[in-house]
Design an enzyme around this catalytic site. Structure first.
Site, PDB file in Angstrom:
ATOM      1  N   ASP A 152     -14.875  -4.805  -0.313  1.00 24.83           N
ATOM      2  CA  ASP A 152     -14.732  -4.715   1.026  1.00 24.83           C
ATOM      3  C   ASP A 152     -15.662  -4.688   1.927  1.00 24.83           C
ATOM      4  O   ASP A 152     -16.579  -3.992   1.959  1.00 24.83           O
ATOM      5  CB  ASP A 152     -13.883  -3.480   1.147  1.00 24.83           C
ATOM      6  CG  ASP A 152     -12.412  -3.450   0.254  1.00 24.83           C
ATOM      7  OD1 ASP A 152     -12.018  -4.304  -0.293  1.00 24.83           O
ATOM      8  OD2 ASP A 152     -12.347  -2.481  -0.249  1.00 24.83           O
ATOM      9  N   ASP A 176       0.749  -1.131  -0.282  1.00 26.39           N
ATOM     10  CA  ASP A 176      -0.024  -0.120   0.013  1.00 26.39           C
ATOM     11  C   ASP A 176       0.861   1.236  -0.066  1.00 26.39           C
ATOM     12  O   ASP A 176       1.807   1.211   0.633  1.00 26.39           O
ATOM     13  CB  ASP A 176      -0.786   0.082   1.236  1.00 26.39           C
ATOM     14  CG  ASP A 176      -1.863  -1.187   1.445  1.00 26.39           C
ATOM     15  OD1 ASP A 176      -1.961  -2.043   0.281  1.00 26.39           O
ATOM     16  OD2 ASP A 176      -2.681  -1.275   2.272  1.00 26.39           O
TER      17      ASP A 176
END
Length: 250
Positions: A129, A7
């Protein structure tokens, strides 16, 4: 398949705890060197999340991502803040294998379905998600997990999974149990077992909570197609090489 992930916020390798930007850990690592290490250990697909872009699509780290793709020899999938077709074509043009679409699949499913038709099922991956509530409902979050999308995972997948005659079917989907993300508490294998059984034509990527090689083996047994591993690799819980020994690349 083992899918190492990093990330990125403002060019730095980071991890968030349960998707919370206020709970950020920054690692003193070169993104390219880290991804090259994963590649050299045998990874065939790498996952990059542009968290700056997820929070503000106008600040997407396209220059950095372009440099990373150019410096690597394996397939790359990229997500974070993809809101327009221009952004999709831009990523594909710089050599990204697959573009990961999150919030937009909830907010504008018809638009994302048109991209599946235009670019093909291998070029698009949905990122679903989910927050699982007390009733067991899988509610899809949007906008970098900063808000709830209001749709259940099943209702969203149904829009993509049962296409009309002219619709390209969904092939790749990444599912994260937000309660597990960045926690090293183990994967929600029951979730992936359920999804793989319910939607066998979709290649499910599992994400969130991976801490040990036992977790890797458990996700493999769930019949998911791949596993995203981020934090566990960054803090040296195990190596990519060891993970691949548990789950050889197809």
């Amino acid at each position: 398949m083992i899918i190492p992930a990093i990330d990125l916020i403002d060019g730095q390798v980071v991890r968030l705890y349960q998707g919370d930007y206020d709970k950020q850990t920054t690692f003193d690592l070169s993104p390219l060197a880290q991804l090259k290490s994963y590649q050299d250990q045998g990874a065939k697909l790498l996952h990059i999340v542009d968290l700056t872009g997820a929070k503000d699509p106008n600040q997407r780290q396209i220059k950095l991502i372009s440099e990373l793709v150019a410096g690597l020899d394996v397939d790359i999938q990229v997500g974070g803040g993809i809101r327009s077709e221009q952004q999709v074509t831009e990523l594909l043009a710089i050599g990204v294998k697959r573009v990961v679409i999150g919030s937009l699949a909830v907010k504008e499913p018809e638009l994302v379905k048109s991209w599946l038709n235009k670019y093909g099922s291998d070029a698009i991956c949905l990122a679903l998600d989910v927050n699982i509530n007390a009733n067991g409902e899988k509610i899809v979050a949007v906008s970098g997990w900063q808000s709830a999308g209001g749709k259940t995972l099943e209702s969203l997948v149904a829009e993509f999974e049962r296409p009309g005659s002219k619709q390209t079917a969904l092939k790749h989907a990444l599912v994260t149990d937000i309660s597990r993300d960045g926690t090293l508490t183990g994967a929600n294998t029951a979730l992936y077992t359920e999804l793989a059984a319910a939607y066998p034509t979709i290649l499910w990527q599992a994400s969130g909570g991976i801490a040990t090689l036992d977790d890797v083996s458990a996700v493999k047994d769930s019949k998911a197609a791949g596993i995203i591993i981020g934090k566990a690799l960054l803090i040296n819980q195990f190596t990519v090489e060891e993970a691949i020994q548990c789950w050889p690349n197809a």
